[in-house]
Write a protein that holds these residues in place. Structure first.
Motif, PDB file in Angstrom:
ATOM      1  N   LEU A 185      49.542  43.939  31.971  1.00  0.00           N
ATOM      2  CA  LEU A 185      50.562  43.813  32.442  1.00  0.00           C
ATOM      3  C   LEU A 185      50.566  42.351  33.158  1.00  0.00           C
ATOM      4  N   LEU A 186      51.292  41.137  33.133  1.00  0.00           N
ATOM      5  CA  LEU A 186      51.535  39.685  33.171  1.00  0.00           C
ATOM      6  C   LEU A 186      52.760  39.808  34.579  1.00  0.00           C
ATOM      7  N   TRP A 187      51.158  39.067  35.615  1.00  0.00           N
ATOM      8  CA  TRP A 187      53.064  38.999  36.407  1.00  0.00           C
ATOM      9  C   TRP A 187      53.315  37.604  36.829  1.00  0.00           C
ATOM     10  N   GLY A 233      50.129  56.965  35.274  1.00  0.00           N
ATOM     11  CA  GLY A 233      48.905  58.002  35.108  1.00  0.00           C
ATOM     12  C   GLY A 233      47.728  57.548  35.294  1.00  0.00           C
ATOM     13  N   ARG A 234      47.188  55.764  34.997  1.00  0.00           N
ATOM     14  CA  ARG A 234      46.292  55.370  35.569  1.00  0.00           C
ATOM     15  C   ARG A 234      46.701  53.674  35.833  1.00  0.00           C
ATOM     16  N   THR A 235      45.442  52.842  36.121  1.00  0.00           N
ATOM     17  CA  THR A 235      46.064  51.274  37.109  1.00  0.00           C
ATOM     18  C   THR A 235      45.767  51.101  35.288  1.00  0.00           C
ATOM     19  N   ILE A 236      47.178  49.968  35.095  1.00  0.00           N
ATOM     20  CA  ILE A 236      46.993  49.202  34.405  1.00  0.00           C
ATOM     21  C   ILE A 236      46.145  47.758  34.600  1.00  0.00           C
ATOM     22  N   PRO A 237      45.469  47.489  34.050  1.00  0.00           N
ATOM     23  CA  PRO A 237      45.267  45.802  34.262  1.00  0.00           C
ATOM     24  C   PRO A 237      46.118  44.989  34.027  1.00  0.00           C
ATOM     25  N   SER A 238      45.530  43.645  35.282  1.00  0.00           N
ATOM     26  CA  SER A 238      47.089  42.705  35.006  1.00  0.00           C
ATOM     27  C   SER A 238      46.161  41.218  35.504  1.00  0.00           C
ATOM     28  N   LEU A 239      47.047  40.501  35.451  1.00  0.00           N
ATOM     29  CA  LEU A 239      46.724  38.675  35.690  1.00  0.00           C
ATOM     30  C   LEU A 239      48.128  38.123  35.998  1.00  0.00           C
ATOM     31  N   ALA A 240      47.844  37.721  37.493  1.00  0.00           N
ATOM     32  CA  ALA A 240      49.034  37.004  38.220  1.00  0.00           C
ATOM     33  C   ALA A 240      49.417  35.906  37.855  1.00  0.00           C
ATOM     34  N   PHE A 241      50.880  34.761  38.050  1.00  0.00           N
ATOM     35  CA  PHE A 241      50.365  33.641  37.763  1.00  0.00           C
ATOM     36  C   PHE A 241      51.282  32.904  38.482  1.00  0.00           C
ATOM     37  N   TRP A 378      37.178  45.428  33.921  1.00  0.00           N
ATOM     38  CA  TRP A 378      38.929  44.561  34.155  1.00  0.00           C
ATOM     39  C   TRP A 378      37.494  43.278  33.390  1.00  0.00           C
ATOM     40  N   GLU A 379      37.526  42.398  32.732  1.00  0.00           N
ATOM     41  CA  GLU A 379      37.640  41.185  33.218  1.00  0.00           C
ATOM     42  C   GLU A 379      38.226  40.482  31.738  1.00  0.00           C
ATOM     43  N   ALA A 380      37.870  39.112  31.644  1.00  0.00           N
ATOM     44  CA  ALA A 380      38.341  38.487  30.905  1.00  0.00           C
ATOM     45  C   ALA A 380      37.436  36.821  31.170  1.00  0.00           C
TER      46      ALA A 380
END
Length: 442
Positions: A185-187, A233-241, A378-380
């Motif tokens: 997900l991108l916020w 049903g799970r945590t979705i990794p995300s980034l925010a701007f 969860w890494e980038a």
């Protein structure tokens, strides 16, 4: 003399023509209605351009030249990078320096390199994108004329700002997003600031807009994030701007002083803007903005949401042109009330020749690997591609970031002989200390 002024104005006014013929735009439009996805190799890359500051001093020759040079930066970066999404992370346009009749036309100049490459983009809006002669709504409307644009506005109301939304990213081959669960997900958040469009106080002064992510937007973020978890049903990794960073960035930067807090080998990057300017700077806790307070704390709800959102790997900001580092916020920093949970707070690179500062221009890149995300690693990987073609600050934002050793980032400067960097916008920190209360939020 009149002929010369008319010529300069013509040069300064963005072209109303589309960068691509209409047939080419229509031919590519269907590609941008599909959801974002990882490549078949399992990677997804974002290129972040920020603080482009188009439209400064259009009546002088150096103003349009800045914009020409900024387009060159975008082209030079994209000649070497192949992102799945371009993010325009605030201050696309220096709105207080533009005319009402042509302010949003600068969007066409900014996105021309993206349209020509068939790239899709998403924007956040910054304090300079909200002003008396320009509005976030106007910029959004101009962006949405292009099928490539994914910028949205999902939270209604005057207090919310404009560019608050999310974009899901799916695995390759997902043709029906109703049947696929997002892999990322991108916020996107509007930190607002600047001034309300075409509004004045009874005394004629412009009406300032708060410069933090609104509490109503925070509620929307929390609720929407929780719905994604419940649905998948799970945590979705995300980034925010978000354009303006939070108080957490300043607290981390200043905890042990300028030289000791941001380590040039542990958090490589330029650290010249000290202290960085954060959300709610110059406001009082009771909502006054009369120059009597240094920081009002109105970004605390947003920081609490950031620090309590599982899977949020990093928050990317701009605004402070002389800061390009990332810092892992994993504790309660002295003087704060919100403890970090390990989220990385990152700055990008000043991308435009508009705005203050002579640091070499560039663009932060972020690349994710689907296999790692699915394994809950969860890494980038992130690096900055400079207009020179060089890469600096190549790091991995993982559980050991902040302890791992990396080469230091050189503090390189570039100059435009025909540009004037002092007329419009000095740096956020010095600007807010030296200007009057009404002007401080620019």
């Amino acid at each position: 003399m009149l002929d010369m002024l008319l010529l300069l104005f013509a040069l300064a006014t963005p072209s109303r023509q589309s960068p691509l013929p209409e047939q080419a735009q229509i031919g590519r439009a269907d590609a941008f209605t599909r959801p974002l996805s990882f490549t078949t190799n399992g990677t997804f890359q974002v290129s972040i351009f920020e603080d482009l500051h188009f439209g400064e001093n259009a009546w002088d020759t150096w103003g349009p030249q800045q914009d020409i040079n900024s387009v060159k930066v975008i082209n030079k970066v994209l000649d070497r990078e192949s992102p799945g999404l371009v993010v325009l992370n605030g201050d696309l346009i220096t709105g207080e320096n533009t005319f009402l009749e042509n302010s949003t036309l600068y969007v066409d100049q900014i996105v021309q390199p993206l349209v020509q490459r068939g790239l899709t983009w998403a924007s956040t809006y910054g304090n300079h994108d909200h002003s008396f002669n320009i509005s976030g709504e106007g910029i959004l409307a101009r962006e949405r004329r292009w099928p490539n644009a994914r910028t949205r506005s999902m939270v209604p109301g005057r207090a919310a700002g404009v560019s608050n939304y999310y974009l899901p990213v799916y695995a390759a081959g997902c043709s029906d997003e109703l049947q696929c669960s997002p892999e990322l997900l991108l916020w996107f958040f509007d930190s607002r600031g600047g001034f309300y469009f075409q509004e004045r106080h009874p005394d004629g002064s412009q009406v300032g807009q708060p410069d933090w992510v609104d509490a109503g937007v925070v509620d929307w973020f929390r609720q929407t994030s929780q719905r994604f978890v419940a649905r998948s049903g799970r945590t979705i990794p995300s980034l925010a701007f978000v354009h303006i960073p939070t108080e957490a960035s300043q607290a981390l930067q200043t905890e042990h002083g300028q030289q000791a807090s941001v380590d040039r080998h542990r958090q490589p990057g330029i650290n010249d803007d000290y202290p960085v300017a954060q959300q709610a700077q110059g406001w009082c806790a009771d909502g006054r903005n009369d120059g009597s307070c240094g920081y009002g704390g109105q970004d605390v709800p947003f920081m609490q949401a950031i620090a309590s959102t599982p899977g949020l790997m990093a928050v990317f900001s701009g605004h402070d042109h002389g800061a390009t580092w990332c810092y892992r916020w994993d504790r309660l920093v002295p003087g704060m009330t919100v403890a970090g949970n390990g989220v990385n707070l990152c700055f990008g690179q000043h991308s435009g020749y508009g705005g203050y500062g002579n640091w070499i221009r560039g663009s932060r890149q972020v690349r994710l690997d689907l296999r790692s995300l699915r394994a809950e690693r969860w890494e980038a990987e992130t690096w900055i591609r400079l207009e020179s073609g060089d890469v600096v600050g190549d790091v991995v934002l993982n559980g050991t970031y902040g302890r791992d050793w990396y080469p230091a980032t050189p503090n390189t400067m570039t100059y435009c002989p025909t540009c004037n960097y002092t007329v419009v916008t000095p740096g956020p920190g010095s600007f807010q200390r030296k200007m009057s209360p009404v002007r401080r939020r620019l």
